[in-house]
Design an enzyme around this catalytic site. Sequence first.
Site, PDB file in Angstrom:
ATOM      1  N   GLY A  10       0.795  -1.215   0.000  1.00 32.48           N
ATOM      2  CA  GLY A  10       0.000   0.000   0.000  1.00 32.48           C
ATOM      3  C   GLY A  10       0.828   1.265   0.000  1.00 32.48           C
ATOM      4  N   LYS A 271       2.974 -11.779   4.772  1.00 30.17           N
ATOM      5  CA  LYS A 271       4.049 -11.716   3.777  1.00 30.17           C
ATOM      6  C   LYS A 271       4.977 -12.914   3.922  1.00 30.17           C
ATOM      7  CE  LYS A 271       3.982  -6.677   3.367  1.00 30.17           C
ATOM      8  NZ  LYS A 271       2.600  -6.600   3.870  1.00 30.17           N
TER       9      LYS A 271
END
Length: 309
Positions: A10, A271
Site C-alpha cells: 500500500g 508476507k
Amino acid sequence: MAKIVVALGGNALGNSPEEQLKLVQQTAASLVSLVTQGHQVVISHGNGPQVGAINLGMNYAAEHDQGPAFPFPECGAMSQGYIGYHLQQGLQNELRRKQLTKDVVTLVTQVEVDAADPAFKQPTKPVGAFYDQATAQKIEQEKGYTFVEDAGRGYRRVVASPQPKAIVEFDSISRLINAGSLVIASGGGGVPVVQKDGLYQGIPAVIDKDKSSALLAGKLAADQLIILTAVDYVYVNYGQPEQKALADVSAGDMATYLKQGQFAKGSMLPKVEACLDFVKQNPQGTAVITSLSHLADALVGKIGTRIHK
C-alpha cells in the site's frame, strides 16, 4: 532472463487518487528497470484503502438516494480497474521515456475461495479509512460492520480474508506474459468468488494480495516472488534491543521464526506466510521481501530478506 512476480504494498499507492497517481510515477521507474533488464514481469497490488473507500462512497450515495448500493465484490473489481489504470499509465509513460515498446495490460482477476473457509467467521483484513473509537462504534451500530484497533493508528473496518484456492483467469495471464506483455493481475488479491452448482459468484471478502501473488507465482513457476513493503528487511525481535535483520534465510528457519510469533498479524505475518507458500510450490524459486526504493539492489541480492528452500 527471469520470470518475476512483484507484489506492491500500500505504501506504493497512497490514500487518494491524486497521491496514488503521483506515487505510481515513482513506482513505475523501479518496475520498468526490471523490464529493461529483459525480465518477464507480472505485477500485483494491494487495495485495502481503495476498496474500503469505494464501498463506503457507494453505500453513502445509496443512503442518500443517489444510486444503488454496490456489493463488496463489485467494489473490489472497481478497485482493480482504478488502480490498474494508474499503474498502466505510469508504466506506459516510463516505457516511452526509455523509448521502449511494450504492451501493458490490466486483467480484472477472479480468485476462487472456499465458501466454508473459517475466515468468514472471523474477519481480520483491514479495509478503508482510519476512525477514532467513537466514530467506529457509531458505524458499527448503524451498518453492522466490525472494527478493530490497527497498530495505534485508529480503528478500521475488517472483513473476511479467506485463503486463495485458484486463479480463474490464470490461462489468460500466462498467455499475455508469453506474448511479451507487462501484466497487472490479481489486484487486491483478486475478486473473491466461490463455485455454486458449478458456476462462479462473488462473495464479500478481501483476499490477502501477498498470498494470491504467491499462488500466481507458484503456478507460473516464477523464478522470484518479490514482496515490496515499507522496510528493507524482515526482522526478528522487531523494535527490541536485540532486533536482527534477516538476509538469506532458509524456509525451515523462517518457519521456526513464524512459530515463535516473531511476525505481526496484518503486517509482516501474511508476507512471510506467502513467501513460504511460494517456496513450497516452487522449490527452485526465491522469495524476497524488501522496500520499493531498493528493488534493483534486492534483485541481485544486495539487500532484502531472501527466502529459499
